[in-house]
Structures are given as C-alpha cells and as structure tokens.
Design a protein around this motif. Structure first.
Motif, mmCIF file in Angstrom:
data_model
loop_
_atom_site.group_PDB
_atom_site.id
_atom_site.type_symbol
_atom_site.label_atom_id
_atom_site.label_comp_id
_atom_site.label_asym_id
_atom_site.label_seq_id
_atom_site.Cartn_x
_atom_site.Cartn_y
_atom_site.Cartn_z
ATOM 1 N N ASN A 262 0.822 -1.216 0.000
ATOM 2 C CA ASN A 262 0.000 0.000 0.000
ATOM 3 C C ASN A 262 0.856 1.267 0.000
ATOM 4 N N HIS A 263 2.158 1.081 -0.271
ATOM 5 C CA HIS A 263 3.112 2.185 -0.365
ATOM 6 C C HIS A 263 3.259 2.948 0.949
ATOM 7 N N ARG A 264 3.033 2.270 2.047
ATOM 8 C CA ARG A 264 3.294 2.880 3.347
ATOM 9 C C ARG A 264 4.770 2.717 3.696
ATOM 10 N N SER A 265 5.340 3.730 4.350
ATOM 11 C CA SER A 265 6.727 3.656 4.817
ATOM 12 C C SER A 265 6.733 3.045 6.211
ATOM 13 N N LEU A 266 7.323 1.884 6.314
ATOM 14 C CA LEU A 266 7.362 1.171 7.582
ATOM 15 C C LEU A 266 8.795 1.013 8.063
ATOM 16 N N ILE A 267 8.965 0.998 9.362
ATOM 17 C CA ILE A 267 10.279 0.792 9.966
ATOM 18 C C ILE A 267 10.179 -0.341 10.982
ATOM 19 N N ASN A 268 11.034 -1.334 10.832
ATOM 20 C CA ASN A 268 11.144 -2.408 11.818
ATOM 21 C C ASN A 268 12.288 -2.089 12.775
ATOM 22 N N ILE A 269 12.007 -2.183 14.061
ATOM 23 C CA ILE A 269 13.019 -1.949 15.083
ATOM 24 C C ILE A 269 13.470 -3.300 15.617
ATOM 25 N N LEU A 270 14.778 -3.552 15.561
ATOM 26 C CA LEU A 270 15.339 -4.808 16.035
ATOM 27 C C LEU A 270 16.536 -4.527 16.933
ATOM 28 N N VAL A 271 16.832 -5.475 17.827
ATOM 29 C CA VAL A 271 17.990 -5.364 18.712
ATOM 30 C C VAL A 271 18.849 -6.594 18.514
ATOM 31 N N ASN A 272 20.144 -6.365 18.286
ATOM 32 C CA ASN A 272 21.073 -7.466 18.047
ATOM 33 C C ASN A 272 22.102 -7.541 19.176
ATOM 34 N N CYS A 273 22.308 -8.778 19.651
ATOM 35 C CA CYS A 273 23.317 -9.037 20.676
ATOM 36 C C CYS A 273 23.916 -10.411 20.393
ATOM 37 N N PRO A 274 24.939 -10.857 21.143
ATOM 38 C CA PRO A 274 25.538 -12.171 20.861
ATOM 39 C C PRO A 274 24.546 -13.335 20.874
ATOM 40 N N LYS A 275 23.454 -13.227 21.629
ATOM 41 C CA LYS A 275 22.469 -14.309 21.668
ATOM 42 C C LYS A 275 21.638 -14.376 20.402
ATOM 43 N N GLY A 276 21.539 -13.248 19.650
ATOM 44 C CA GLY A 276 20.762 -13.223 18.423
ATOM 45 C C GLY A 276 20.056 -11.900 18.226
ATOM 46 N N THR A 277 19.187 -11.847 17.219
ATOM 47 C CA THR A 277 18.444 -10.629 16.883
ATOM 48 C C THR A 277 17.009 -10.761 17.345
ATOM 49 N N THR A 278 16.505 -9.705 17.978
ATOM 50 C CA THR A 278 15.155 -9.697 18.523
ATOM 51 C C THR A 278 14.332 -8.612 17.854
ATOM 52 N N PHE A 279 13.152 -8.972 17.360
ATOM 53 C CA PHE A 279 12.231 -7.991 16.788
ATOM 54 C C PHE A 279 11.493 -7.294 17.921
ATOM 55 N N ILE A 280 11.465 -5.950 17.862
ATOM 56 C CA ILE A 280 10.810 -5.167 18.905
ATOM 57 C C ILE A 280 9.449 -4.653 18.444
ATOM 58 N N GLU A 281 9.420 -3.967 17.282
ATOM 59 C CA GLU A 281 8.167 -3.359 16.847
ATOM 60 C C GLU A 281 8.287 -2.921 15.391
ATOM 61 N N SER A 282 7.133 -2.842 14.720
ATOM 62 C CA SER A 282 7.054 -2.301 13.367
ATOM 63 C C SER A 282 6.186 -1.047 13.418
ATOM 64 N N ILE A 283 6.671 0.060 12.825
ATOM 65 C CA ILE A 283 6.010 1.361 12.955
ATOM 66 C C ILE A 283 5.731 1.945 11.578
ATOM 67 N N ASP A 284 4.551 2.525 11.428
ATOM 68 C CA ASP A 284 4.193 3.234 10.200
ATOM 69 C C ASP A 284 4.706 4.672 10.303
ATOM 70 N N THR A 285 5.696 4.998 9.475
ATOM 71 C CA THR A 285 6.307 6.339 9.510
ATOM 72 C C THR A 285 6.006 7.117 8.227
ATOM 73 N N SER A 286 4.882 6.806 7.596
ATOM 74 C CA SER A 286 4.547 7.457 6.325
ATOM 75 C C SER A 286 4.457 8.973 6.471
ATOM 76 N N SER A 287 3.964 9.459 7.612
ATOM 77 C CA SER A 287 3.750 10.896 7.783
ATOM 78 C C SER A 287 5.019 11.666 8.119
ATOM 79 N N TYR A 288 6.058 10.975 8.557
ATOM 80 C CA TYR A 288 7.278 11.726 8.913
ATOM 81 C C TYR A 288 8.556 10.963 8.560
ATOM 82 N N SER A 289 8.497 10.135 7.534
ATOM 83 C CA SER A 289 9.664 9.349 7.169
ATOM 84 C C SER A 289 10.844 10.214 6.734
ATOM 85 N N LYS A 290 10.566 11.445 6.299
ATOM 86 C CA LYS A 290 11.655 12.322 5.852
ATOM 87 C C LYS A 290 11.947 13.442 6.855
#
Length: 330
Positions: A262-290
């Motif tokens: 749908n042409h929305r600008s989305l950002i996935n937030i992840l955290v990486n450490c020696p144990k692995g990568t963890t997904f935190i949240e997905s955010i719609d930033t269409s209104s302020y991506s720039k």
C-alpha cells in the motif's frame, strides 16, 4: 536348543538359558539354578538380574553375568528412550518387549496346594508360572515426564532419516495416507510450501506421533486464545534471556525501513546481541519518514527502552533523514 539356533540369537540371556521345548520360545530354563520361566527372553533376563516383583531372581547367578545383563538392558532402555518412546508396530512382535505378566508361585506354596488369586494351585515339581491376561499398552502420567523432547528427537534424527522398508508395505501405506491428508489440508488453507522447511514443523509431527492415534485436533478457540497466550508467555521468557545479554554484552539497535504493497513507509526496530536478533516493533512512519527531528525522537525512544548504557550503536540505511538523525546522536 541347537547350537545353530543359539548363534542366531544376539541377546546375552540365550547364553545362560536353554529352551524347555525347542518349539516354544517363551519357556526358558536357567542354566545356573534350573528355574523355569514362562514369558520370553525378557523375563529370563529379569530372572538373572533379580529385584523384580513379577519374577524370582536367580540365587546362583554369578556377579559378572548379572552385570553383563544389567548393562545390556540399560543400553536397550536408553536407545528406546532416545529414538522411540512410543512402541512401533513392529515392536509388539519383538522378543525383548515385556510379555504377558507372570505370577511366580513359590515351591512350598505349590506343594501344599494353596489357593492363590482365588484359584486352587495343585502340587508340582519346582515353581509354576501362571500367565496373566495381557493388558493393552496405555499411556499414563509417567509418560508425560519420560517422553523425550520432540525438538531433541528431531535434532538427533537429522542426517539419518529412516527409510521405509520394502518388506513393510503397511508402513508405506499408512504414511502415504497421512501425508495425503496433510497436503490436502495445506492446499485447502493456502499454506505456503516452504512452511514445511520451518524447524518447528518436524517437532510438531513428532509431538503428534508421541500422543498416539485418536488425538483430538486443536480447536479454533485454543489456537486463537489459549495457546496464543501461552506462546506470548514463552516469547517473553525468551526475551528475558536476551535482555540479560543486552546488559552483559551490550547491543546494537537496527532500523530496517521498507515500503509495503500500500506504499506505506514502515520501519522495523530490532535489537542485536551475541544471543541473536530480537524484533521489537514495526512502525508506520509514512507521515514523517523524511522528518529527521521526528525520527530522532522515535529512535531515542527505543534507546531509552533498551537502556542507553547498553546501546553501542544504531544501524540504519543511508537515507538523508537517517543521516541527520545520526548527527543528533553525536
């Protein structure tokens, strides 16, 4: 028992017993004490080892023989626990399985014609074994604790998948029937074919097999509510281990930007450490991506969430707004 027949037997109990009747593989005579047991080679081994309630132990069995039989029984038991806790169809005909329960009657009791179990027992030489009716194998509370972890079973099985024996066509037919219905369910539900490659799929099939036939399928409510809540608890438990590593080893916040259908600008937030990568949240930033300022406020929020002392760096793409955010963190 002929010498030729004995050489074809791999169970060590055959070395210390002889068949009372060559045509009957259930009745054994101990070479040490002469006791006769009725119930197959497994019962004969229990006689040599001693300590079982359903068979009298051999009073003349040498210690080294008893140790040999104990080690053999222990290896067989360990192998069954690791590879096949639920008996296979073939196992019901194996000589090493538990046979009919046998009640051993002491010699003195037999000689006096005592009543045992509500039935009169006549006199005879030696001890008499009375076979009891065989009960169907059922699962009880103990199976919950001693059934192996499906994930471990599948992991140990990798690289050595069993093949279907051409001499056992019923296995091929049963598997074909099961796979046909499973594949049909996939087609009805439009499940992607690559779902078969998920590591969790193998342990799922193993878990169903461990339950045994007639398993009740999960209901709509169970998958949507009951077990979804359980999985959330399990995920939080896994997250706890990761969060402990964030503090111990520090971590990186990774920002993955993308556009959906749908042409929305989305950002996935992840955290990486020696144990692995963890997904935190997905955010719609269409209104302020720039908008660099708003993106900075967004990233700073997750730095605080993870713990500022624990964050080593923030990794983003090279978009101009992200570059300006990086300058604000300096």
């Amino acid at each position: 028992m002929s010498s030729e027949e004995s050489t074809n037997r791999t169970d060590p109990a055959w070395k210390y017993h002889s068949l009372v009747d060559p045509a009957n593989n259930n009745k054994f005579k101990c070479n040490f004490c002469g006791k006769i047991t009725n119930g197959g080679v497994y019962r004969a081994k229990k006689h040599l080892v001693g300590g079982y309630r359903d068979v009298l132990g051999c009073p003349r069995c040498p210690p080294e023989v008893k140790l040999e039989i104990q080690e053999y029984m222990g290896k067989k038991r360990t192998l069954k626990e690791q590879m096949q806790m639920i008996p296979d169809i073939d196992d019901y005909g194996m000589e090493d399985d538990d046979e009919d329960d046998v009640m051993e009657i002491p010699v003195g009791a037999v000689g006096r014609g005592k009543s045992i179990g509500g039935k009169s027992v006549g006199s005879s030489q030696g001890s008499v074994s009375k076979p009891m009716p065989k009960k169907p194998k059922t699962k009880g509370p103990i199976d919950v604790f001693f059934t192996p972890n499906p994930d471990v079973v599948v992991k140990n099985r990798k690289g050595k998948e069993p093949t279907i024996d051409a001499n056992d066509p019923y296995k091929k037919e049963l598997r074909d029937r099961a796979v046909t219905r499973f594949a049909r369910w996939m087609y009805d539900a439009c499940i992607a074919f690559n779902a078969i490659k998920y590591p969790s799929f193998g342990s799922t099939v193993e878990s169903i097999g461990q339950y045994s036939p007639s398993m009740k399928p999960p209901s709509y409510h169970e998958t949507r509510v009951t077990y979804l809540k359980k999985e959330v608890i399990n995920t939080n438990r896994l997250m706890k281990d990761h969060k402990e590593d964030w503090v111990k080893y520090e971590c990186s916040i990774m920002v993955d930007g993308w556009n959906d259908r749908n042409h929305r600008s989305l950002i996935n937030i992840l955290v990486n450490c020696p144990k692995g990568t963890t997904f935190i949240e997905s955010i719609d930033t269409s209104s302020y991506s720039k908008d660099g300022k708003r993106l900075f406020e967004l990233f700073d929020k997750y730095v605080e969430l993870v713990g500022e002392p624990n964050v080593v760096q923030i990794v983003t793409d090279s978009a101009s707004a992200n570059v300006s955010v990086g300058k604000n963190f300096i």
